[in-house]
Design a protein around this motif. Structure first.
Motif, PDB file in Angstrom:
ATOM      1  N   ASP A 256      34.490  34.424  28.545  1.00  0.00           N
ATOM      2  CA  ASP A 256      35.027  34.449  27.183  1.00  0.00           C
ATOM      3  C   ASP A 256      34.397  35.567  26.363  1.00  0.00           C
ATOM      4  N   ALA A 257      33.245  36.065  26.815  1.00  0.00           N
ATOM      5  CA  ALA A 257      32.566  37.140  26.086  1.00  0.00           C
ATOM      6  C   ALA A 257      33.276  38.482  26.254  1.00  0.00           C
ATOM      7  N   LEU A 258      34.162  38.570  27.222  1.00  0.00           N
ATOM      8  CA  LEU A 258      34.875  39.814  27.491  1.00  0.00           C
ATOM      9  C   LEU A 258      36.274  39.767  26.901  1.00  0.00           C
ATOM     10  N   THR A 259      36.724  40.870  26.359  1.00  0.00           N
ATOM     11  CA  THR A 259      38.109  40.960  25.899  1.00  0.00           C
ATOM     12  C   THR A 259      39.024  40.996  27.116  1.00  0.00           C
ATOM     13  N   PRO A 260      40.316  40.699  26.940  1.00  0.00           N
ATOM     14  CA  PRO A 260      41.240  40.798  28.076  1.00  0.00           C
ATOM     15  C   PRO A 260      41.219  42.169  28.732  1.00  0.00           C
ATOM     16  N   VAL A 261      41.096  43.215  27.931  1.00  0.00           N
ATOM     17  CA  VAL A 261      41.038  44.571  28.490  1.00  0.00           C
ATOM     18  C   VAL A 261      39.768  44.761  29.316  1.00  0.00           C
ATOM     19  N   GLU A 262      38.636  44.285  28.795  1.00  0.00           N
ATOM     20  CA  GLU A 262      37.374  44.401  29.530  1.00  0.00           C
ATOM     21  C   GLU A 262      37.414  43.604  30.827  1.00  0.00           C
ATOM     22  N   LEU A 263      38.008  42.421  30.772  1.00  0.00           N
ATOM     23  CA  LEU A 263      38.088  41.582  31.964  1.00  0.00           C
ATOM     24  C   LEU A 263      38.945  42.245  33.039  1.00  0.00           C
ATOM     25  N   ASP A 264      40.068  42.798  32.633  1.00  0.00           N
ATOM     26  CA  ASP A 264      40.910  43.518  33.594  1.00  0.00           C
ATOM     27  C   ASP A 264      40.165  44.718  34.180  1.00  0.00           C
ATOM     28  N   GLU A 265      39.442  45.431  33.321  1.00  0.00           N
ATOM     29  CA  GLU A 265      38.676  46.585  33.774  1.00  0.00           C
ATOM     30  C   GLU A 265      37.593  46.158  34.768  1.00  0.00           C
ATOM     31  N   LEU A 266      36.898  45.056  34.466  1.00  0.00           N
ATOM     32  CA  LEU A 266      35.854  44.569  35.350  1.00  0.00           C
ATOM     33  C   LEU A 266      36.427  44.226  36.724  1.00  0.00           C
ATOM     34  N   MET A 267      37.516  43.499  36.751  1.00  0.00           N
ATOM     35  CA  MET A 267      38.112  43.122  38.027  1.00  0.00           C
ATOM     36  C   MET A 267      38.545  44.353  38.817  1.00  0.00           C
ATOM     37  N   THR A 268      39.097  45.329  38.122  1.00  0.00           N
ATOM     38  CA  THR A 268      39.537  46.561  38.781  1.00  0.00           C
ATOM     39  C   THR A 268      38.362  47.315  39.389  1.00  0.00           C
ATOM     40  N   GLU A 269      37.272  47.436  38.631  1.00  0.00           N
ATOM     41  CA  GLU A 269      36.111  48.176  39.125  1.00  0.00           C
ATOM     42  C   GLU A 269      35.391  47.444  40.248  1.00  0.00           C
ATOM     43  N   LEU A 270      35.460  46.117  40.244  1.00  0.00           N
ATOM     44  CA  LEU A 270      34.785  45.344  41.285  1.00  0.00           C
ATOM     45  C   LEU A 270      35.535  45.358  42.609  1.00  0.00           C
ATOM     46  N   GLN A 271      36.838  45.548  42.574  1.00  0.00           N
ATOM     47  CA  GLN A 271      37.636  45.410  43.795  1.00  0.00           C
ATOM     48  C   GLN A 271      37.169  46.296  44.949  1.00  0.00           C
ATOM     49  N   PRO A 272      36.953  47.604  44.755  1.00  0.00           N
ATOM     50  CA  PRO A 272      36.493  48.406  45.899  1.00  0.00           C
ATOM     51  C   PRO A 272      35.082  48.041  46.356  1.00  0.00           C
ATOM     52  N   ILE A 273      34.245  47.600  45.424  1.00  0.00           N
ATOM     53  CA  ILE A 273      32.885  47.177  45.778  1.00  0.00           C
ATOM     54  C   ILE A 273      32.943  45.932  46.650  1.00  0.00           C
ATOM     55  N   THR A 274      33.708  44.950  46.202  1.00  0.00           N
ATOM     56  CA  THR A 274      33.842  43.706  46.955  1.00  0.00           C
ATOM     57  C   THR A 274      34.503  43.949  48.306  1.00  0.00           C
ATOM     58  N   ALA A 275      35.516  44.774  48.322  1.00  0.00           N
ATOM     59  CA  ALA A 275      36.226  45.051  49.582  1.00  0.00           C
ATOM     60  C   ALA A 275      35.276  45.636  50.626  1.00  0.00           C
ATOM     61  N   ARG A 276      34.409  46.561  50.219  1.00  0.00           N
ATOM     62  CA  ARG A 276      33.453  47.164  51.152  1.00  0.00           C
ATOM     63  C   ARG A 276      32.483  46.093  51.679  1.00  0.00           C
ATOM     64  N   LEU A 277      32.021  45.219  50.804  1.00  0.00           N
ATOM     65  CA  LEU A 277      31.082  44.173  51.214  1.00  0.00           C
ATOM     66  C   LEU A 277      31.751  43.158  52.126  1.00  0.00           C
ATOM     67  N   VAL A 278      32.970  42.780  51.804  1.00  0.00           N
ATOM     68  CA  VAL A 278      33.696  41.810  52.642  1.00  0.00           C
ATOM     69  C   VAL A 278      33.926  42.391  54.033  1.00  0.00           C
ATOM     70  N   ALA A 279      34.220  43.677  54.096  1.00  0.00           N
ATOM     71  CA  ALA A 279      34.486  44.332  55.389  1.00  0.00           C
ATOM     72  C   ALA A 279      33.281  44.263  56.317  1.00  0.00           C
ATOM     73  N   THR A 280      32.080  44.214  55.744  1.00  0.00           N
ATOM     74  CA  THR A 280      30.860  44.133  56.563  1.00  0.00           C
ATOM     75  C   THR A 280      30.279  42.733  56.622  1.00  0.00           C
ATOM     76  N   GLY A 281      30.925  41.774  55.976  1.00  0.00           N
ATOM     77  CA  GLY A 281      30.357  40.426  55.914  1.00  0.00           C
ATOM     78  C   GLY A 281      29.097  40.367  55.080  1.00  0.00           C
ATOM     79  N   SER A 282      28.956  41.301  54.118  1.00  0.00           N
ATOM     80  CA  SER A 282      27.761  41.403  53.256  1.00  0.00           C
ATOM     81  C   SER A 282      26.482  41.568  54.087  1.00  0.00           C
ATOM     82  N   GLN A 283      26.611  42.234  55.221  1.00  0.00           N
ATOM     83  CA  GLN A 283      25.456  42.426  56.096  1.00  0.00           C
ATOM     84  C   GLN A 283      25.228  43.911  56.374  1.00  0.00           C
TER      85      GLN A 283
END
Length: 283
Positions: A256-283
């Motif tokens: 709730d501390a994030l505006t809708p624009v900030e929340l969308d931006e956060l999710m967008t920026e996290l996606q490639p980071i998460t995808a790389r980690l998921v691809a390696t099983g976070s290992q």
């Protein structure tokens, strides 16, 4: 029919869990954190786990750690707390956990992602969310809130993601307590939800004494949550789903501390980071 506010907030909380969990998992799955703990002198993985995760609570007795962690069987915390702190200060274990986790993230993400403007922005936004939630009733989260936020962007991303993981965990415990599901029972329900059968073979509980596991399974049968063969009943599936839905609802306030624009931006920026980690099983 439009989505209600509750539906929307639970969707956000679930999506953020999916994006942040792979960041947190390097602490428990990658080699660097274990190596840092071993270099400090911790004898086993679990010594380092209990010593570093419980450290934000201060030098509390094992009974408090057992209550705060919730999901460990009786006596497991006492095998590591306070002995893991007797020669290694809690602060040293905390620092080692951060060093190892950050090293893992940098190795997996590579310089392109680890030093990107997108990661810096994600770290800033997730820290804004992580520092915003009320601490009442959130023991592990409150402990993490007492720690200084790192200045390094990768460390800040990991720290704030872990803060939100503990916030979510505190809420999950509240949901379990409300449903009268104990820690070992929760592992049984999670195992069945993941398709593991028999549930007693699940890695988090398979080492427990047979008599103790039998008592847990018998209690779940008495409540009608599992059948004679140890599978979910309809009531068991419904109970598990109610717990997960409430966990998502209780995990929503930080965002709730994030505006809708900030929340969308956060999710967008996290996606490639998460995808790389998921691809390696976070290992």
């Amino acid at each position: 029919m439009g989505r209600t506010r509750v539906d929307s907030t639970t969707h956000i909380a679930r999506r953020m869990y999916e994006l942040l969990e792979p960041i947190c998992l390097v602490t428990y799955l990658a080699d660097e954190c274990n190596e840092e703990m071993a270099a400090l002198g911790h004898r086993t993985y679990w010594d380092g786990y209990f010593a570093s995760r419980a450290a934000p609570l201060g030098r509390v007795p094992a009974e408090v750690v057992h209550a705060a962690f919730y999901s460990f069987a009786e006596g497991e915390a006492a095998r590591h707390i306070p002995s893991a702190w007797e020669t290694i200060p809690p602060e040293a274990s905390l620092a080692a956990r951060e060093r190892g986790s950050v090293a893992s993230l940098r190795r997996i993400l590579g310089d392109e992602l680890a030093d990107s403007a997108g990661l810096v922005r994600a770290a800033d936004l997730i820290t804004k969310a992580a520092r915003s939630a009320p601490t009442e009733g959130r023991v592990m989260y409150a402990g993490m809130r007492t720690l200084a936020v790192p200045s390094d962007p990768v460390a800040r991303l990991w720290h704030s993601a872990t803060m939100l993981r503990e916030h979510r965990g505190d809420g999950h415990i509240a949901a379990l307590v409300g449903a009268r599901i104990g820690g070992t029972q929760a592992h049984v329900l999670s195992a069945l939800d993941m398709g593991i059968h028999p549930a007693e073979s699940f890695g988090r509980i398979h080492h427990l004494p047979r008599k103790r596991l039998d008592a847990v399974m018998d209690r779940l049968r008495e409540r009608g949550l599992i059948d004679a063969d140890g599978h979910f009943t309809d009531a068991g599936r419904e109970t598990k789903q109610r717990i997960e839905t409430l966990t998502d609802e209780l995990a929503a306030p930080p965002y709730d501390a994030l505006t809708p624009v900030e929340l969308d931006e956060l999710m967008t920026e996290l996606q490639p980071i998460t995808a790389r980690l998921v691809a390696t099983g976070s290992q």
